[in-house]
Write an enzyme that holds these catalytic residues in place. Structure first.
Site: not given
Ligand code: SAM
Length: 321
Positions: A53, A55, A85, A101, A126, A166
């Site tokens: 969280g 961002w 998320d 998702d 991200d 990203k």
């Molecule tokens: N931007 C976030 C922050 O600043 O805290 C960090 C994000 S982290 C690098 C990547 C996130 O992508 C993870 O929490 C993961 O659960 C989520 N993620 C990956 N595939 C996903 C999907 N298909 N649907 C939703 N979230 C997804």
């Protein structure tokens, strides 16, 4: 690596804790904003793949909290932020959280419902899959996640809006650039200082959402639509028969010549000659070093009575037939 050692070696990790950010990635979004001014005029924002969280915190501190303190807030003009998320997230002031998702097309509907049917000014993503270390594989999976994010963007972003995602830099980066360029008049790949140089990560900053004329969101949606059904991805319809108008792509294919030319799949009678027997011509230039050269030489030698044992031909590894 111990905590103190990590604090020493990673300034952003230390600063994130000092400033109350949940992850060091907060600095990436703030540095992107410093360069591109992405928060300007934003009233509705979506944070895709938001957990844990940081961002969403940046969005809250830059959009929601200042408005709450100002007179805007009293007029009920508070910005709306929706974060999505797969993982649950601890609450953040001014952020509506949805556990879901982003590859499921219905996620877009949930977001729009929260905006009361209005569209967003900014979408950030991200998202990252679990990296395998195989760059080609990681880049491919990441690009699929961006495609899912872009599908949601086409549903929730207003014309003129911004999208930050990203990306993993790799051999297909230019293809991704071209795909994003179809939807945004300005696309820049940015590498904030807080993103490590050793990482293939970068961010696509897409400005001025302007889908091609006649583009129908439903068509992109169609690709994801079935993923969320109980029977899963097996139902995914990858045919293009359902595409119409400007959304349908015809690959140019040109059959050259007309019906008067020879058909390469047909047999033709041999030309008649004066003497009545047809003489087949030798090739104009026979191969000068054919792979069957040795076999020909051996055959020639044996026919001259040199006594070569042709039965050995297939046993000799040097012989190429
Ligand atoms: N931007 C976030 C922050 O600043 O805290 C960090 C994000 S982290 C690098 C990547 C996130 O992508 C993870 O929490 C993961 O659960 C989520 N993620 C990956 N595939 C996903 C999907 N298909 N649907 C939703 N979230 C997804």
């Amino acid at each position: 690596m111990g905590k103190a050692s990590k604090d020493k070696r990673d300034i952003y990790y230390r600063k994130a804790k000092e400033e109350g950010w949940r992850a060091r990635s907060a600095f990436k979004l703030m540095q992107i904003d410093q360069e591109f001014n992405i928060f300007h005029g934003v009233k509705r924002a979506v944070d895709l793949c938001a957990a844990p969280g940081s961002w969403s915190q940046v969005l809250s501190r830059n959009l929601y909290l200042p408005a709450k303190l100002s007179s805007d807030g009293k007029d009920g003009g508070l910005p709306l932020i929706v974060a999505i998320d797969l993982q649950p997230m601890a609450p953040i002031e001014g952020v509506i959280q949805v556990q879901g998702d982003i590859t499921n097309a219905r996620t877009a509907e949930v977001v729009i419902r929260h905006f009361d049917g209005c569209k967003a000014d900014l979408v950030v993503c991200d998202g990252a899959p679990d990296v395998t270390g195989l760059h080609d594989m990681d880049e491919f999976v990441q690009s699929q996640l961006i495609l899912a994010a872009l599908t949601i963007v086409t549903h929730v972003l207003k014309v003129g809006g911004k999208f930050v995602a990203k990306i993993f830099r790799g051999k297909d980066t230019s293809l991704l650039y071209c795909q994003l360029k179809l939807f945004f008049s300005q696309v820049t790949f940015a590498k904030p200082k807080s993103s490590r140089n050793s990482s293939i990560e970068a961010f696509a900053v897409c400005e001025n959402y302007s889908p091609p004329e006649g583009f129908k969101e439903k068509d992109l949606y169609h690709l994801l639509e079935k993923v969320g059904t109980p029977s899963g991805a097996d139902d995914l319809d990858c045919r293009s028969g359902w595409l119409e108008g400007p959304n349908k792509v015809y690959i140019p294919f040109l059959a050259c010549g007309d019906l008067s030319g020879y058909d390469s799949d047909r047999s033709y009678p041999l030309p008649s000659t004066e003497g009545g027997t047809y003489q087949s011509l030798d090739p104009v230039q026979p191969p000068i070093a054919p792979p069957y050269k040795t076999a020909l030489e051996m055959k020639k030698a044996s026919s001259h009575g040199a006594g070569t044992d042709t039965s050995k031909l297939s046993l000799d590894p040097q012989t190429t037939l």
